[in-house]
Design an enzyme around this catalytic site. Structure first.
Site, mmCIF file in Angstrom:
data_model
loop_
_atom_site.group_PDB
_atom_site.id
_atom_site.type_symbol
_atom_site.label_atom_id
_atom_site.label_comp_id
_atom_site.label_asym_id
_atom_site.label_seq_id
_atom_site.Cartn_x
_atom_site.Cartn_y
_atom_site.Cartn_z
ATOM 1 N N SER A 130 6.239 88.381 -31.690
ATOM 2 C CA SER A 130 4.873 88.726 -31.288
ATOM 3 C C SER A 130 3.959 87.556 -31.610
ATOM 4 C CB SER A 130 4.421 89.940 -32.109
ATOM 5 O OG SER A 130 3.052 90.216 -31.896
ATOM 6 N N TYR A 143 2.268 94.862 -40.032
ATOM 7 C CA TYR A 143 2.958 94.429 -38.808
ATOM 8 C C TYR A 143 3.083 92.902 -38.785
ATOM 9 C CZ TYR A 143 4.046 93.988 -33.797
ATOM 10 O OH TYR A 143 4.643 93.691 -32.586
HETATM 11 O O1 NJP Z 1 7.154 99.019 -27.301
HETATM 12 P P1 NJP Z 1 7.816 100.446 -27.031
HETATM 13 P P2 NJP Z 1 7.425 97.558 -26.676
HETATM 14 N N1 NJP Z 1 16.250 101.831 -33.730
HETATM 15 O O2 NJP Z 1 7.271 101.320 -28.096
HETATM 16 C C1 NJP Z 1 12.847 101.147 -29.994
HETATM 17 C C2 NJP Z 1 7.122 93.816 -29.584
HETATM 18 N N2 NJP Z 1 5.770 93.551 -29.141
HETATM 19 O O3 NJP Z 1 8.343 97.594 -25.544
HETATM 20 O O4 NJP Z 1 14.506 104.408 -30.697
HETATM 21 C C3 NJP Z 1 16.431 101.515 -32.440
HETATM 22 O O5 NJP Z 1 7.628 100.847 -25.611
HETATM 23 C C4 NJP Z 1 12.271 102.309 -29.218
HETATM 24 O O6 NJP Z 1 13.312 103.235 -28.884
HETATM 25 P P3 NJP Z 1 13.557 104.687 -29.581
HETATM 26 C C5 NJP Z 1 7.300 95.008 -30.473
HETATM 27 O O7 NJP Z 1 6.980 94.749 -31.809
HETATM 28 C C6 NJP Z 1 5.090 94.405 -28.345
HETATM 29 O O8 NJP Z 1 6.106 96.945 -26.478
HETATM 30 O O9 NJP Z 1 14.177 105.478 -28.464
HETATM 31 N N3 NJP Z 1 15.440 101.351 -31.567
HETATM 32 C C7 NJP Z 1 11.782 101.638 -27.963
HETATM 33 O O10 NJP Z 1 12.823 101.537 -27.018
HETATM 34 C C8 NJP Z 1 8.775 95.291 -30.293
HETATM 35 O O11 NJP Z 1 9.557 94.528 -31.167
HETATM 36 C C9 NJP Z 1 3.782 94.132 -27.965
HETATM 37 O O12 NJP Z 1 12.223 105.193 -30.037
HETATM 38 C C10 NJP Z 1 14.181 101.511 -32.027
HETATM 39 C C11 NJP Z 1 11.402 100.246 -28.444
HETATM 40 O O13 NJP Z 1 11.962 100.065 -29.757
HETATM 41 C C12 NJP Z 1 9.043 94.855 -28.857
HETATM 42 O O14 NJP Z 1 7.920 94.070 -28.467
HETATM 43 C C13 NJP Z 1 3.179 92.981 -28.385
HETATM 44 C C14 NJP Z 1 13.916 101.828 -33.356
HETATM 45 C C15 NJP Z 1 9.895 100.063 -28.529
HETATM 46 O O15 NJP Z 1 9.379 100.190 -27.267
HETATM 47 C C16 NJP Z 1 9.207 95.987 -27.861
HETATM 48 O O16 NJP Z 1 8.100 96.856 -27.941
HETATM 49 C C17 NJP Z 1 3.876 92.133 -29.182
HETATM 50 C C18 NJP Z 1 15.024 101.986 -34.221
HETATM 51 N N4 NJP Z 1 14.847 102.313 -35.508
HETATM 52 C C19 NJP Z 1 5.161 92.419 -29.560
HETATM 53 N N5 NJP Z 1 12.560 101.928 -33.512
HETATM 54 C C20 NJP Z 1 2.957 95.017 -27.128
HETATM 55 N N6 NJP Z 1 3.507 96.012 -26.484
HETATM 56 O O17 NJP Z 1 1.723 94.800 -27.018
HETATM 57 C C21 NJP Z 1 12.022 101.682 -32.304
HETATM 58 O O18 NJP Z 1 3.239 91.043 -29.581
HETATM 59 N N7 NJP Z 1 12.979 101.426 -31.416
#
Ligand code: NJP
Length: 244
Positions: A130, A143
């Site tokens: 990020s 974060y």
């Molecule tokens: O967010 P979201 P993003 N084990 O909430 C999974 C970074 N980022 O696509 O387990 C396995 O739609 C969760 O799946 P589930 C951010 O920090 C974003 O934006 O089914 N999986 C879901 O598929 C992150 O690293 C922004 O709940 C786990 C996914 O993670 C990455 O981009 C800005 C889990 C999250 O999808 C993807 O985020 C930035 C676990 N314990 C960086 N916990 C932004 N959106 O603005 C969660 O700078 N997941």
């Protein structure tokens, strides 16, 4: 023979878009996340395999890796933010979970798949960090600390893998409209919508295209990092919003 890409956090947002992009590029995709039904719906559309994965659980990581004997690309995307409290009101449990998911999750998945990535002869570790990996902002302590640590981990890995046939790419997005803010604000839709009010954020597909492009380069080309923001965002705290 098709190449295999493991994508964590593929049940929504950037991870799901990356799965689509890599599948379209010919990869056999392995999708991991906790919400298995979402992964299965995506697999029905794009092919590949859906495997329940919680990156905070060592046993869950082991199970996924046991089911993936060959791996060419690992996209460490699972992660996110919890809360926006100032340090003086920091919630230890949220901080611990952010560190567990973003940092230890990346470490666990990478450690477990590294032998297969090396054995592939052209492995690639991608980490989605990020702008919070190098910037700070009020309320972002937990974060930004986790994302700074995840960035340090990836930079260390690149040094350690020098001489091995494995590339390391860090993707540093700014604001992307996904479920990120909904998760951060505990399901509060109004608070999440406010983040993207009167500005045009990146779409998950925009970030996925960066990942697809980095992985499509010839084996000798290591794209170290891609920093990508919306035109409407200059820093974590400077965002251009149009008056209605
Ligand atoms: O967010 P979201 P993003 N084990 O909430 C999974 C970074 N980022 O696509 O387990 C396995 O739609 C969760 O799946 P589930 C951010 O920090 C974003 O934006 O089914 N999986 C879901 O598929 C992150 O690293 C922004 O709940 C786990 C996914 O993670 C990455 O981009 C800005 C889990 C999250 O999808 C993807 O985020 C930035 C676990 N314990 C960086 N916990 C932004 N959106 O603005 C969660 O700078 N997941």
């Amino acid at each position: 023979m098709s190449r295999t890409a493991v994508i964590t956090g593929a049940s929504s947002g950037i991870g799901a878009a990356t799965a689509r992009a890599l599948a379209a590029d010919g990869f056999e995709v392995v999708l991991g996340a906790r919400r298995l039904e979402r992964l299965e719906a995506l697999v029905a559309e794009i092919g590949g395999r859906a495997i329940a994965l919680d990156v905070t659980e060592p046993g869950s990581v082991r199970e996924l890796v046991a089911a993936v004997p060959n791996c060419d690309v690992l996209v460490n995307n699972a992660g996110g933010a919890l809360g926006l409290e100032p340090l003086g009101e920091a919630d230890e449990e949220k901080w611990r979970r952010m560190y567990e998911t973003n940092v230890l999750g990346t470490m666990r998945m990478t450690r477990a798949l590294l032998p297969a990535l090396v054995a592939s002869g052209d492995g690639h570790v991608v980490g989605v960090t990020s702008i919070a990996a190098f910037e700070t902002y009020p309320g972002g302590g937990g974060y930004t600390a986790a994302k700074h640590a995840q960035r340090a981990l990836l930079r260390t890995l690149r040094l350690e893998l020098l001489g091995e046939p494995v590339r390391v790419t860090e993707i540093l997005p700014g604001m992307v409209e996904t479920e990120f803010s909904l998760v951060r604000f505990g399901g509060d839709e109004a608070a999440a919508a406010e983040v993207y009010r009167e500005m045009t954020p990146l779409r998950a597909e925009d970030v996925a295209e960066c990942i697809r492009w980095a992985t499509a380069q010839p084996a000798h080309v290591n794209v170290d990092e891609i920093l990508v923001r919306p035109r409407d965002q200059a820093t974590a705290t400077r965002v251009h919003r149009r008056a209605k």
